[in-house]
Design a protein around this motif. Structure first.
Motif, PDB file in Angstrom:
ATOM      1  N   VAL A 120      -1.637  -6.639   9.612  1.00  0.00           N
ATOM      2  CA  VAL A 120      -1.470  -6.434   8.167  1.00  0.00           C
ATOM      3  C   VAL A 120      -1.245  -7.788   7.485  1.00  0.00           C
ATOM      4  O   VAL A 120      -1.862  -8.103   6.464  1.00  0.00           O
ATOM      5  N   SER A 123      -4.621  -9.778   7.379  1.00  0.00           N
ATOM      6  CA  SER A 123      -5.619  -9.385   6.373  1.00  0.00           C
ATOM      7  C   SER A 123      -5.090  -9.651   4.965  1.00  0.00           C
ATOM      8  O   SER A 123      -5.861  -9.984   4.064  1.00  0.00           O
ATOM      9  N   LEU A 158      -1.713  -3.658  -1.484  1.00  0.00           N
ATOM     10  CA  LEU A 158      -1.245  -3.386  -0.121  1.00  0.00           C
ATOM     11  C   LEU A 158      -0.372  -2.130  -0.082  1.00  0.00           C
ATOM     12  O   LEU A 158      -0.424  -1.338   0.852  1.00  0.00           O
ATOM     13  N   SER A 333       3.886  -2.046   4.766  1.00  0.00           N
ATOM     14  CA  SER A 333       2.825  -1.716   5.726  1.00  0.00           C
ATOM     15  C   SER A 333       2.386  -0.259   5.770  1.00  0.00           C
ATOM     16  O   SER A 333       1.313   0.031   6.270  1.00  0.00           O
ATOM     17  N   LYS A 335       1.155   2.138   3.824  1.00  0.00           N
ATOM     18  CA  LYS A 335      -0.145   2.563   3.302  1.00  0.00           C
ATOM     19  C   LYS A 335      -1.282   1.925   4.113  1.00  0.00           C
ATOM     20  O   LYS A 335      -2.241   2.580   4.489  1.00  0.00           O
ATOM     21  N   GLU A 336      -1.127   0.641   4.382  1.00  0.00           N
ATOM     22  CA  GLU A 336      -2.186  -0.095   5.080  1.00  0.00           C
ATOM     23  C   GLU A 336      -2.383   0.427   6.508  1.00  0.00           C
ATOM     24  O   GLU A 336      -3.501   0.610   6.966  1.00  0.00           O
TER      25      GLU A 336
END
Ligand SMILES: Nc1nc2c(ncn2[C@@H]2O[C@H](COP(=O)(O)OP(=O)(O)OP(=O)(O)O)[C@@H](O)[C@H]2O)c(=O)[nH]1
Length: 554
Positions: A120, A123, A158, A333, A335-336
Protein backbone atom coordinates in the motif's frame (compact mmCIF):
# COMPACT_ATOMS: atom_id res chain seq x y z
CA UNK A 1 7.00 22.97 43.21
CA UNK A 2 6.05 25.30 40.39
CA UNK A 3 4.85 23.01 37.65
CA UNK A 4 1.97 20.59 37.79
CA UNK A 5 1.16 18.08 35.15
CA UNK A 6 -1.74 15.76 34.56
CA UNK A 7 -0.86 12.82 32.42
CA UNK A 8 -3.47 10.46 31.07
CA UNK A 9 -2.60 7.32 29.19
CA UNK A 10 -4.44 5.20 26.68
CA UNK A 11 -6.55 2.48 28.27
CA UNK A 12 -5.29 0.04 25.68
CA UNK A 13 -2.28 -2.15 26.32
CA UNK A 14 -0.53 -0.80 23.22
CA UNK A 15 -1.29 2.76 24.22
CA UNK A 16 0.24 2.32 27.63
CA UNK A 17 3.35 0.58 26.47
CA UNK A 18 5.64 3.59 26.68
CA UNK A 19 5.91 5.60 29.80
CA UNK A 20 7.37 9.08 29.50
CA UNK A 21 10.11 10.19 31.84
CA UNK A 22 8.82 12.01 34.87
CA UNK A 23 9.99 15.61 34.87
CA UNK A 24 11.53 17.10 37.95
CA UNK A 25 9.21 19.31 39.84
CA UNK A 26 6.04 18.01 38.22
CA UNK A 27 3.40 15.80 39.77
CA UNK A 28 1.78 13.16 37.62
CA UNK A 29 -1.76 11.95 38.02
CA UNK A 30 -2.56 8.84 36.07
CA UNK A 31 -6.08 8.17 34.90
CA UNK A 32 -7.24 5.40 32.60
CA UNK A 33 -8.82 7.38 29.79
CA UNK A 34 -8.05 6.71 26.19
CA UNK A 35 -5.90 9.62 25.09
CA UNK A 36 -2.66 11.03 26.17
CA UNK A 37 -2.77 14.55 27.45
CA UNK A 38 -0.73 16.64 29.77
CA UNK A 39 -1.85 19.79 31.44
CA UNK A 40 1.21 21.72 32.44
CA UNK A 41 1.26 24.87 34.50
CA UNK A 42 3.85 27.11 36.02
CA UNK A 43 7.32 28.25 35.16
CA UNK A 44 8.64 24.78 34.54
CA UNK A 45 5.84 23.98 32.12
CA UNK A 46 7.93 24.10 28.92
CA UNK A 47 10.70 21.98 30.46
CA UNK A 48 8.15 19.52 31.73
CA UNK A 49 6.60 19.43 28.29
CA UNK A 50 9.88 18.51 26.65
CA UNK A 51 10.54 15.76 29.14
CA UNK A 52 7.03 14.37 28.97
CA UNK A 53 6.49 14.57 25.27
CA UNK A 54 9.83 13.31 23.99
CA UNK A 55 8.71 9.67 23.74
CA UNK A 56 5.59 10.76 21.84
CA UNK A 57 6.44 12.33 18.51
CA UNK A 58 3.56 14.35 17.16
CA UNK A 59 2.45 15.82 20.50
CA UNK A 60 0.58 19.08 20.05
CA UNK A 61 0.67 21.98 22.47
CA UNK A 62 -2.18 24.36 23.04
CA UNK A 63 -2.12 27.31 25.40
CA UNK A 64 -4.84 27.23 28.01
CA UNK A 65 -4.97 30.09 30.48
CA UNK A 66 -1.59 30.41 32.08
CA UNK A 67 -0.76 26.83 31.24
CA UNK A 68 -0.64 24.63 28.23
CA UNK A 69 -2.45 21.49 27.18
CA UNK A 70 -0.51 18.92 25.24
CA UNK A 71 -2.16 16.13 23.35
CA UNK A 72 -0.59 13.27 21.49
CA UNK A 73 -3.00 13.37 18.61
CA UNK A 74 -4.17 10.38 16.69
CA UNK A 75 -1.70 9.93 13.82
CA UNK A 76 0.70 12.33 15.59
CA UNK A 77 3.69 10.28 14.59
CA UNK A 78 2.58 10.10 10.97
CA UNK A 79 1.98 13.85 10.89
CA UNK A 80 5.47 14.48 12.21
CA UNK A 81 6.99 12.10 9.67
CA UNK A 82 5.26 13.90 6.84
CA UNK A 83 6.36 17.30 8.13
CA UNK A 84 9.98 16.30 7.69
CA UNK A 85 9.21 15.56 4.03
CA UNK A 86 7.84 19.07 3.39
CA UNK A 87 10.81 20.62 5.14
CA UNK A 88 13.23 18.97 2.73
CA UNK A 89 11.67 20.86 -0.16
CA UNK A 90 12.25 24.34 1.23
CA UNK A 91 14.05 26.48 -1.31
CA UNK A 92 13.36 24.41 -4.44
CA UNK A 93 11.49 26.19 -7.21
CA UNK A 94 9.60 23.26 -8.68
CA UNK A 95 8.94 19.62 -7.94
CA UNK A 96 11.14 17.24 -9.92
CA UNK A 97 11.65 13.50 -9.79
CA UNK A 98 15.10 14.14 -8.31
CA UNK A 99 14.22 16.64 -5.59
CA UNK A 100 11.18 14.73 -4.33
CA UNK A 101 13.03 11.42 -4.07
CA UNK A 102 14.16 12.06 -0.51
CA UNK A 103 10.88 13.54 0.76
CA UNK A 104 9.17 10.51 -0.79
CA UNK A 105 11.43 8.25 1.23
CA UNK A 106 10.37 10.16 4.36
CA UNK A 107 6.72 9.76 3.46
CA UNK A 108 7.21 6.05 2.82
CA UNK A 109 8.96 5.65 6.16
CA UNK A 110 6.20 7.60 7.93
CA UNK A 111 3.56 5.37 6.35
CA UNK A 112 5.37 2.19 7.31
CA UNK A 113 5.85 3.48 10.85
CA UNK A 114 2.10 4.17 10.94
CA UNK A 115 1.71 0.45 10.17
CA UNK A 116 0.61 0.79 6.57
CA UNK A 117 1.52 -2.35 4.63
CA UNK A 118 4.50 -2.28 2.25
CA UNK A 119 2.48 -2.72 -0.99
CA UNK A 120 0.00 0.00 0.00
CA UNK A 121 2.84 2.39 0.90
CA UNK A 122 4.62 1.59 -2.36
CA UNK A 123 1.65 2.25 -4.62
CA UNK A 124 0.84 5.41 -2.65
CA UNK A 125 4.37 6.74 -3.17
CA UNK A 126 4.25 5.89 -6.87
CA UNK A 127 1.05 7.75 -7.48
CA UNK A 128 2.08 10.78 -5.37
CA UNK A 129 5.40 10.96 -7.26
CA UNK A 130 3.69 10.79 -10.62
CA UNK A 131 1.13 13.46 -9.74
CA UNK A 132 3.61 15.75 -7.97
CA UNK A 133 6.09 15.79 -10.84
CA UNK A 134 3.35 16.35 -13.40
CA UNK A 135 1.80 19.28 -11.51
CA UNK A 136 2.05 22.72 -13.07
CA UNK A 137 3.70 25.36 -10.92
CA UNK A 138 1.05 27.59 -9.40
CA UNK A 139 2.12 31.18 -8.93
CA UNK A 140 2.66 32.07 -5.27
CA UNK A 141 2.48 28.49 -4.08
CA UNK A 142 5.63 26.90 -2.70
CA UNK A 143 6.51 23.48 -4.12
CA UNK A 144 6.29 21.92 -0.66
CA UNK A 145 2.76 23.31 -0.29
CA UNK A 146 1.92 21.82 -3.63
CA UNK A 147 3.19 18.46 -2.44
CA UNK A 148 1.02 18.73 0.68
CA UNK A 149 -1.97 19.14 -1.61
CA UNK A 150 -1.01 16.16 -3.78
CA UNK A 151 -0.45 13.98 -0.69
CA UNK A 152 -3.78 15.14 0.75
CA UNK A 153 -5.67 14.26 -2.43
CA UNK A 154 -3.99 10.87 -2.62
CA UNK A 155 -4.73 10.16 1.06
CA UNK A 156 -8.39 10.95 0.43
CA UNK A 157 -8.40 8.54 -2.53
CA UNK A 158 -6.55 5.90 -0.54
CA UNK A 159 -9.23 6.04 2.15
CA UNK A 160 -12.04 5.64 -0.36
CA UNK A 161 -12.60 9.17 -1.66
CA UNK A 162 -16.22 9.65 -0.75
CA UNK A 163 -18.05 9.10 2.50
CA UNK A 164 -19.82 5.73 2.37
CA UNK A 165 -23.29 6.08 3.85
CA UNK A 166 -25.30 3.34 5.54
CA UNK A 167 -27.72 1.65 3.16
CA UNK A 168 -31.30 1.25 4.33
CA UNK A 169 -33.74 -1.43 3.16
CA UNK A 170 -36.44 -0.20 0.78
CA UNK A 171 -39.13 -2.14 2.59
CA UNK A 172 -39.26 -3.70 6.06
CA UNK A 173 -36.59 -3.34 8.71
CA UNK A 174 -33.01 -2.67 7.72
CA UNK A 175 -30.85 -5.40 9.25
CA UNK A 176 -27.30 -4.52 10.28
CA UNK A 177 -25.18 -7.53 11.17
CA UNK A 178 -22.09 -6.76 13.22
CA UNK A 179 -19.14 -9.11 13.17
CA UNK A 180 -15.62 -8.97 14.56
CA UNK A 181 -13.00 -10.53 16.78
CA UNK A 182 -13.26 -10.55 20.55
CA UNK A 183 -12.92 -7.28 22.39
CA UNK A 184 -12.83 -5.02 19.34
CA UNK A 185 -15.87 -3.09 20.54
CA UNK A 186 -18.78 -4.82 18.76
CA UNK A 187 -21.24 -4.66 21.65
CA UNK A 188 -20.36 -1.04 22.30
CA UNK A 189 -20.82 -0.30 18.58
CA UNK A 190 -24.34 -1.80 18.72
CA UNK A 191 -25.35 0.83 21.26
CA UNK A 192 -23.42 3.60 19.49
CA UNK A 193 -25.11 2.80 16.17
CA UNK A 194 -28.55 2.66 17.79
CA UNK A 195 -27.86 6.04 19.39
CA UNK A 196 -26.71 7.46 16.04
CA UNK A 197 -29.75 6.07 14.18
CA UNK A 198 -32.15 7.29 16.85
CA UNK A 199 -30.77 10.78 16.33
CA UNK A 200 -31.61 10.30 12.62
CA UNK A 201 -35.19 9.58 13.65
CA UNK A 202 -35.06 5.79 13.12
CA UNK A 203 -36.47 3.31 15.59
CA UNK A 204 -34.05 0.51 16.49
CA UNK A 205 -33.89 -2.88 18.13
CA UNK A 206 -30.77 -4.69 19.31
CA UNK A 207 -30.54 -8.47 19.00
CA UNK A 208 -28.22 -10.36 21.36
CA UNK A 209 -26.84 -13.21 19.25
CA UNK A 210 -23.56 -13.57 21.16
CA UNK A 211 -24.42 -16.70 23.15
CA UNK A 212 -20.90 -17.69 24.16
CA UNK A 213 -20.17 -14.86 26.56
CA UNK A 214 -23.10 -14.58 29.00
CA UNK A 215 -21.88 -11.15 30.07
CA UNK A 216 -22.29 -9.93 26.49
CA UNK A 217 -26.10 -10.24 26.75
CA UNK A 218 -26.14 -8.34 30.06
CA UNK A 219 -23.79 -5.72 28.60
CA UNK A 220 -26.08 -5.26 25.58
CA UNK A 221 -29.18 -5.06 27.81
CA UNK A 222 -27.56 -2.35 29.94
CA UNK A 223 -26.41 -0.41 26.87
CA UNK A 224 -29.86 -0.79 25.25
CA UNK A 225 -31.45 0.76 28.36
CA UNK A 226 -28.90 3.54 28.29
CA UNK A 227 -29.76 4.56 24.72
CA UNK A 228 -33.47 3.75 25.10
CA UNK A 229 -33.82 0.93 22.57
CA UNK A 230 -35.31 -2.56 23.16
CA UNK A 231 -32.97 -5.56 23.28
CA UNK A 232 -34.17 -8.93 21.97
CA UNK A 233 -32.55 -11.96 23.60
CA UNK A 234 -33.22 -15.65 24.13
CA UNK A 235 -30.45 -16.37 26.62
CA UNK A 236 -27.46 -18.55 25.81
CA UNK A 237 -29.15 -21.79 24.81
CA UNK A 238 -30.67 -20.90 21.43
CA UNK A 239 -28.79 -20.89 18.13
CA UNK A 240 -27.58 -17.43 17.01
CA UNK A 241 -29.30 -17.76 13.61
CA UNK A 242 -32.61 -18.62 15.32
CA UNK A 243 -32.29 -15.71 17.74
CA UNK A 244 -31.57 -13.35 14.84
CA UNK A 245 -34.54 -14.69 12.85
CA UNK A 246 -36.94 -14.37 15.78
CA UNK A 247 -35.57 -10.94 16.61
CA UNK A 248 -36.26 -9.80 13.06
CA UNK A 249 -39.81 -11.20 13.25
CA UNK A 250 -40.42 -9.21 16.42
CA UNK A 251 -38.96 -6.07 14.84
CA UNK A 252 -41.28 -6.50 11.84
CA UNK A 253 -44.31 -6.84 14.08
CA UNK A 254 -43.33 -3.66 15.92
CA UNK A 255 -42.55 -1.87 12.66
CA UNK A 256 -39.02 -1.13 13.82
CA UNK A 257 -36.84 0.63 11.23
CA UNK A 258 -33.46 -0.91 12.02
CA UNK A 259 -32.40 -4.19 13.66
CA UNK A 260 -28.79 -4.41 14.84
CA UNK A 261 -27.51 -7.94 15.44
CA UNK A 262 -24.60 -8.42 17.86
CA UNK A 263 -22.66 -11.62 17.17
CA UNK A 264 -19.98 -13.49 19.08
CA UNK A 265 -16.34 -12.63 18.70
CA UNK A 266 -13.47 -15.13 18.72
CA UNK A 267 -9.85 -14.61 19.50
CA UNK A 268 -8.99 -15.35 15.91
CA UNK A 269 -10.70 -16.05 12.61
CA UNK A 270 -11.88 -19.66 12.71
CA UNK A 271 -14.16 -21.87 10.68
CA UNK A 272 -16.83 -22.13 13.38
CA UNK A 273 -17.08 -18.36 13.59
CA UNK A 274 -17.40 -17.96 9.83
CA UNK A 275 -19.99 -20.74 9.57
CA UNK A 276 -22.07 -19.20 12.32
CA UNK A 277 -21.98 -15.82 10.61
CA UNK A 278 -22.96 -17.40 7.31
CA UNK A 279 -25.96 -19.01 9.03
CA UNK A 280 -27.05 -15.73 10.62
CA UNK A 281 -26.60 -14.01 7.26
CA UNK A 282 -28.79 -16.63 5.56
CA UNK A 283 -31.45 -16.34 8.27
CA UNK A 284 -31.90 -12.55 8.23
CA UNK A 285 -30.50 -11.40 4.86
CA UNK A 286 -28.85 -8.27 6.25
CA UNK A 287 -28.77 -4.98 4.35
CA UNK A 288 -25.42 -4.19 5.91
CA UNK A 289 -22.77 -6.59 7.23
CA UNK A 290 -20.21 -4.50 9.03
CA UNK A 291 -16.97 -5.81 10.39
CA UNK A 292 -15.86 -4.08 13.57
CA UNK A 293 -12.08 -3.77 13.74
CA UNK A 294 -9.72 -2.28 16.29
CA UNK A 295 -7.57 0.57 14.93
CA UNK A 296 -4.76 -0.42 17.27
CA UNK A 297 -4.15 -3.53 15.19
CA UNK A 298 -2.99 -1.49 12.19
CA UNK A 299 -2.48 -3.34 8.93
CA UNK A 300 -3.81 -6.52 10.55
CA UNK A 301 -7.21 -4.85 10.72
CA UNK A 302 -7.07 -4.23 6.97
CA UNK A 303 -6.14 -7.84 6.26
CA UNK A 304 -8.98 -8.99 8.52
CA UNK A 305 -11.54 -6.92 6.60
CA UNK A 306 -10.26 -8.55 3.40
CA UNK A 307 -10.49 -12.05 4.90
CA UNK A 308 -14.04 -11.55 6.22
CA UNK A 309 -15.10 -10.11 2.91
CA UNK A 310 -13.83 -13.14 1.02
CA UNK A 311 -15.52 -15.52 3.46
CA UNK A 312 -18.89 -13.95 4.11
CA UNK A 313 -19.12 -10.89 1.88
CA UNK A 314 -19.28 -7.75 4.00
CA UNK A 315 -20.49 -4.26 3.07
CA UNK A 316 -18.02 -2.22 5.09
CA UNK A 317 -16.02 -1.77 8.27
CA UNK A 318 -16.32 0.12 11.52
CA UNK A 319 -12.98 1.18 12.93
CA UNK A 320 -12.95 1.51 16.72
CA UNK A 321 -10.51 2.93 19.25
CA UNK A 322 -9.19 5.65 16.99
CA UNK A 323 -8.99 7.83 20.06
CA UNK A 324 -6.14 5.78 21.47
CA UNK A 325 -2.53 5.61 20.46
CA UNK A 326 -3.50 4.31 17.03
CA UNK A 327 -0.84 4.87 14.43
CA UNK A 328 -3.30 5.13 11.59
CA UNK A 329 -2.32 2.15 9.44
CA UNK A 330 -5.80 0.64 9.61
CA UNK A 331 -7.63 3.79 8.55
CA UNK A 332 -5.21 4.23 5.66
CA UNK A 333 -5.19 0.67 4.40
CA UNK A 334 -8.65 -0.87 4.84
CA UNK A 335 -10.19 0.37 1.58
CA UNK A 336 -7.07 -0.30 -0.47
CA UNK A 337 -6.46 -3.78 0.93
CA UNK A 338 -10.04 -5.08 1.13
CA UNK A 339 -11.92 -2.95 -1.37
CA UNK A 340 -14.50 -2.29 1.35
CA UNK A 341 -15.12 1.17 2.79
CA UNK A 342 -14.88 2.25 6.39
CA UNK A 343 -18.38 3.44 7.22
CA UNK A 344 -17.92 4.61 10.81
CA UNK A 345 -15.18 5.30 13.29
CA UNK A 346 -15.34 4.93 17.05
CA UNK A 347 -13.43 7.48 19.03
CA UNK A 348 -14.22 6.68 22.64
CA UNK A 349 -16.18 4.49 24.99
CA UNK A 350 -19.30 6.66 25.24
CA UNK A 351 -22.37 6.00 23.08
CA UNK A 352 -21.89 9.39 21.43
CA UNK A 353 -18.39 8.45 20.24
CA UNK A 354 -19.27 7.12 16.81
CA UNK A 355 -19.15 9.18 13.64
CA UNK A 356 -19.35 8.55 9.90
CA UNK A 357 -15.95 8.19 8.29
CA UNK A 358 -15.06 11.16 6.09
CA UNK A 359 -11.87 10.43 4.09
CA UNK A 360 -11.26 14.13 3.40
CA UNK A 361 -11.54 15.16 7.04
CA UNK A 362 -9.31 12.28 8.06
CA UNK A 363 -6.66 13.27 5.50
CA UNK A 364 -6.72 16.82 6.80
CA UNK A 365 -6.39 15.57 10.33
CA UNK A 366 -3.36 13.49 9.35
CA UNK A 367 -1.66 16.36 7.56
CA UNK A 368 -2.74 18.96 10.10
CA UNK A 369 -2.48 21.55 7.34
CA UNK A 370 -6.00 22.66 6.52
CA UNK A 371 -4.84 26.23 5.91
CA UNK A 372 -2.19 25.20 3.36
CA UNK A 373 -4.73 23.09 1.50
CA UNK A 374 -7.30 25.84 1.17
CA UNK A 375 -4.56 28.27 0.14
CA UNK A 376 -3.40 25.96 -2.68
CA UNK A 377 -6.99 25.42 -3.80
CA UNK A 378 -7.61 29.15 -3.94
CA UNK A 379 -4.37 29.73 -5.85
CA UNK A 380 -5.41 27.04 -8.33
CA UNK A 381 -8.72 28.78 -8.84
CA UNK A 382 -7.01 32.12 -9.39
CA UNK A 383 -4.74 30.46 -11.93
CA UNK A 384 -7.69 28.99 -13.76
CA UNK A 385 -9.37 32.38 -13.69
CA UNK A 386 -6.25 34.00 -15.14
CA UNK A 387 -6.08 31.30 -17.78
CA UNK A 388 -9.66 32.00 -18.69
CA UNK A 389 -9.00 35.74 -18.94
CA UNK A 390 -5.91 35.13 -21.06
CA UNK A 391 -7.94 32.87 -23.30
CA UNK A 392 -10.62 35.50 -23.62
CA UNK A 393 -8.03 38.09 -24.71
CA UNK A 394 -6.63 35.71 -27.29
CA UNK A 395 -10.03 34.95 -28.68
CA UNK A 396 -10.85 38.63 -29.03
CA UNK A 397 -7.60 39.39 -30.82
CA UNK A 398 -8.05 36.30 -33.02
CA UNK A 399 -4.83 34.77 -31.80
CA UNK A 400 -6.25 31.54 -30.53
CA UNK A 401 -3.71 29.02 -31.83
CA UNK A 402 -2.85 25.35 -31.53
CA UNK A 403 -0.99 25.93 -28.27
CA UNK A 404 -4.16 27.33 -26.71
CA UNK A 405 -6.11 24.55 -28.28
CA UNK A 406 -3.80 21.98 -26.73
CA UNK A 407 -3.83 23.73 -23.39
CA UNK A 408 -7.59 23.59 -23.35
CA UNK A 409 -7.73 19.96 -24.34
CA UNK A 410 -5.22 19.15 -21.61
CA UNK A 411 -7.29 21.12 -19.13
CA UNK A 412 -10.22 18.94 -20.11
CA UNK A 413 -8.23 15.80 -19.51
CA UNK A 414 -6.98 17.12 -16.18
CA UNK A 415 -10.24 18.38 -14.82
CA UNK A 416 -12.56 16.01 -16.55
CA UNK A 417 -14.61 18.88 -17.84
CA UNK A 418 -14.68 21.89 -20.06
CA UNK A 419 -17.02 23.62 -17.73
CA UNK A 420 -14.42 24.50 -15.07
CA UNK A 421 -12.47 26.70 -17.49
CA UNK A 422 -15.25 27.68 -19.82
CA UNK A 423 -17.63 28.30 -16.93
CA UNK A 424 -15.37 31.10 -15.81
CA UNK A 425 -16.01 33.04 -18.95
CA UNK A 426 -19.24 34.87 -18.21
CA UNK A 427 -22.19 33.45 -20.07
CA UNK A 428 -20.37 30.33 -21.17
CA UNK A 429 -21.42 27.92 -18.51
CA UNK A 430 -24.03 25.86 -20.28
CA UNK A 431 -21.90 22.86 -21.23
CA UNK A 432 -23.75 19.61 -20.61
CA UNK A 433 -22.10 16.38 -19.37
CA UNK A 434 -22.84 14.68 -22.70
CA UNK A 435 -21.00 17.42 -24.55
CA UNK A 436 -18.11 17.15 -22.14
CA UNK A 437 -17.85 13.43 -22.80
CA UNK A 438 -17.96 14.06 -26.53
CA UNK A 439 -15.23 16.68 -26.24
CA UNK A 440 -13.09 14.39 -24.13
CA UNK A 441 -13.34 11.64 -26.72
CA UNK A 442 -11.78 13.90 -29.32
CA UNK A 443 -8.98 15.11 -27.09
CA UNK A 444 -6.49 12.32 -27.66
CA UNK A 445 -7.15 12.24 -31.37
CA UNK A 446 -6.46 15.94 -31.82
CA UNK A 447 -3.54 15.92 -29.42
CA UNK A 448 -1.68 13.32 -31.49
CA UNK A 449 -1.72 15.66 -34.50
CA UNK A 450 -0.86 18.83 -32.59
CA UNK A 451 2.04 17.07 -30.90
CA UNK A 452 3.85 16.51 -34.19
CA UNK A 453 3.46 20.09 -35.42
CA UNK A 454 6.46 22.40 -35.27
CA UNK A 455 6.46 25.24 -32.75
CA UNK A 456 5.83 27.67 -35.62
CA UNK A 457 2.89 25.72 -36.92
CA UNK A 458 1.29 25.61 -33.52
CA UNK A 459 1.79 29.33 -33.05
CA UNK A 460 0.58 30.25 -36.56
CA UNK A 461 -2.05 27.78 -37.76
CA UNK A 462 -2.24 29.55 -41.12
CA UNK A 463 1.11 27.93 -42.05
CA UNK A 464 -0.69 24.64 -42.13
CA UNK A 465 -3.70 26.10 -43.87
CA UNK A 466 -1.47 27.41 -46.65
CA UNK A 467 0.76 24.42 -47.17
CA UNK A 468 -0.45 21.03 -48.25
CA UNK A 469 3.08 19.68 -47.69
CA UNK A 470 2.96 20.65 -44.06
CA UNK A 471 -0.42 19.03 -43.60
CA UNK A 472 0.83 15.87 -45.31
CA UNK A 473 3.89 15.79 -43.07
CA UNK A 474 1.79 16.21 -39.92
CA UNK A 475 -0.56 13.47 -41.12
CA UNK A 476 2.34 11.10 -41.76
CA UNK A 477 4.06 11.81 -38.43
CA UNK A 478 0.83 11.45 -36.47
CA UNK A 479 -0.33 8.36 -38.33
CA UNK A 480 -3.49 10.12 -39.50
CA UNK A 481 -4.89 10.98 -42.94
CA UNK A 482 -4.34 14.29 -44.68
CA UNK A 483 -8.06 14.88 -44.53
CA UNK A 484 -8.07 14.49 -40.76
CA UNK A 485 -5.30 17.08 -40.42
CA UNK A 486 -7.14 19.47 -42.72
CA UNK A 487 -10.23 19.02 -40.64
CA UNK A 488 -8.35 19.87 -37.47
CA UNK A 489 -6.92 23.04 -39.06
CA UNK A 490 -10.31 24.01 -40.34
CA UNK A 491 -11.83 23.36 -36.94
CA UNK A 492 -9.40 25.70 -35.26
CA UNK A 493 -10.31 28.56 -37.59
CA UNK A 494 -14.00 27.88 -37.21
CA UNK A 495 -13.62 27.77 -33.47
CA UNK A 496 -11.77 31.04 -33.51
CA UNK A 497 -14.44 32.78 -35.62
CA UNK A 498 -17.23 31.30 -33.62
CA UNK A 499 -15.70 32.25 -30.29
CA UNK A 500 -15.08 35.78 -31.48
CA UNK A 501 -18.69 36.09 -32.51
CA UNK A 502 -19.83 34.81 -29.16
CA UNK A 503 -17.56 37.16 -27.28
CA UNK A 504 -18.72 40.09 -29.36
CA UNK A 505 -22.31 39.03 -28.74
CA UNK A 506 -21.66 38.89 -25.04
CA UNK A 507 -20.34 42.39 -24.74
CA UNK A 508 -22.97 44.74 -23.47
CA UNK A 509 -25.37 41.92 -22.62
CA UNK A 510 -25.97 40.65 -19.12
CA UNK A 511 -27.34 37.30 -20.15
CA UNK A 512 -26.10 36.56 -23.59
CA UNK A 513 -28.30 34.47 -25.79
CA UNK A 514 -25.89 32.04 -27.37
CA UNK A 515 -25.11 28.46 -27.83
CA UNK A 516 -22.44 26.98 -25.68
CA UNK A 517 -18.97 26.32 -26.94
CA UNK A 518 -19.08 22.56 -27.24
CA UNK A 519 -22.27 22.76 -29.25
CA UNK A 520 -20.70 25.14 -31.69
CA UNK A 521 -17.64 22.98 -32.08
CA UNK A 522 -19.84 20.02 -32.81
CA UNK A 523 -21.89 21.91 -35.37
CA UNK A 524 -18.74 23.07 -37.09
CA UNK A 525 -17.33 19.56 -37.04
CA UNK A 526 -20.40 18.23 -38.77
CA UNK A 527 -20.29 21.05 -41.30
CA UNK A 528 -16.61 20.33 -41.95
CA UNK A 529 -17.35 16.68 -42.68
CA UNK A 530 -20.25 17.56 -44.98
CA UNK A 531 -18.29 20.06 -47.06
CA UNK A 532 -15.99 18.91 -49.76
CA UNK A 533 -16.83 21.10 -52.68
CA UNK A 534 -14.57 24.08 -52.17
CA UNK A 535 -11.34 22.19 -51.90
CA UNK A 536 -8.95 23.78 -54.32
CA UNK A 537 -5.64 25.29 -53.40
CA UNK A 538 -6.15 24.50 -49.72
CA UNK A 539 -7.13 20.86 -50.14
CA UNK A 540 -10.27 20.25 -48.15
CA UNK A 541 -10.22 23.50 -46.18
CA UNK A 542 -13.50 25.35 -46.59
CA UNK A 543 -13.96 28.79 -48.11
CA UNK A 544 -15.31 30.15 -44.84
CA UNK A 545 -12.12 29.02 -43.06
CA UNK A 546 -10.00 30.70 -45.64
CA UNK A 547 -11.98 33.90 -45.26
CA UNK A 548 -11.55 33.77 -41.52
CA UNK A 549 -7.86 33.05 -41.96
CA UNK A 550 -7.48 36.02 -44.27
CA UNK A 551 -9.26 38.13 -41.68
CA UNK A 552 -6.67 37.01 -39.21
CA UNK A 553 -3.78 37.95 -41.42
CA UNK A 554 -5.11 41.39 -42.24
N1 LIG B 1 -11.10 3.87 23.78
C1 LIG B 1 -12.06 3.21 23.20
N2 LIG B 1 -12.54 2.10 23.77
C2 LIG B 1 -13.53 1.43 23.17
C3 LIG B 1 -14.06 1.87 21.93
N3 LIG B 1 -15.01 0.98 21.56
C4 LIG B 1 -15.06 0.05 22.53
N4 LIG B 1 -14.17 0.30 23.50
C5 LIG B 1 -13.90 -0.47 24.70
O1 LIG B 1 -13.37 -1.73 24.32
C6 LIG B 1 -13.74 -2.73 25.26
C7 LIG B 1 -14.37 -3.91 24.53
O2 LIG B 1 -15.61 -3.50 23.95
P1 LIG B 1 -16.83 -4.51 23.68
O3 LIG B 1 -17.90 -3.72 23.05
O4 LIG B 1 -17.16 -5.30 24.88
O5 LIG B 1 -16.15 -5.47 22.62
P2 LIG B 1 -16.78 -6.75 21.91
O6 LIG B 1 -16.20 -6.77 20.55
O7 LIG B 1 -18.25 -6.75 22.00
O8 LIG B 1 -16.19 -7.92 22.76
P3 LIG B 1 -16.68 -9.47 22.78
O9 LIG B 1 -18.12 -9.45 23.09
O10 LIG B 1 -15.83 -10.08 23.84
O11 LIG B 1 -16.39 -10.00 21.45
C8 LIG B 1 -14.70 -2.06 26.23
O12 LIG B 1 -13.97 -1.69 27.39
C9 LIG B 1 -15.13 -0.79 25.50
O13 LIG B 1 -15.47 0.25 26.37
C10 LIG B 1 -13.51 3.06 21.34
O14 LIG B 1 -13.88 3.53 20.24
N5 LIG B 1 -12.53 3.69 22.03
Amino acid sequence: MEATATLTLSSSPTGARRSPARPTGASLHLRRVPTLSFHLRGAQGPAAFRALSSPFPGCRRRRRGSGMVVRAEMFGQLTTGLESAWNKLRGVDRLTKENIAEPMRDIRRALLEADVSVPVARSFIESVTEKAVGTDVIRGVQPEQQLVKVVNDELVQLMGGEVSDLVFAKTGPTVILLAGLQGVGKTTVCAKLAFYLKKMGKSCMLVAADVYRPAAIDQLTILGKKVGVPVYSEGTEAKPSEIAKNGLKEAKSKKTDVVIVDTAGRLQVDKAMMNELKEVKKAVKPTEILLVVDAMTGQEAAALVGAFNVEIGITGAILTKLDGDSRGGAALSIKEVSGKPIKFIGRGERVEDLEPFYPDRMAQRILGMGDVLSFVEQAQQVMNQEDAEELQKKIMSAKFNFNDFLKQTKAIAQMGSFSRIIGMIPGMNKVTPAQIREAEKNVKFMESMINVMTADERERPELLAESRERRRRVAKDAGKTEQQVSQLVSQLFQMRTRMQKMMAGMQGKDTPDMENLAESIKAEEQAAVATGKRRRKYGNLRQRDLDSMRGYRR
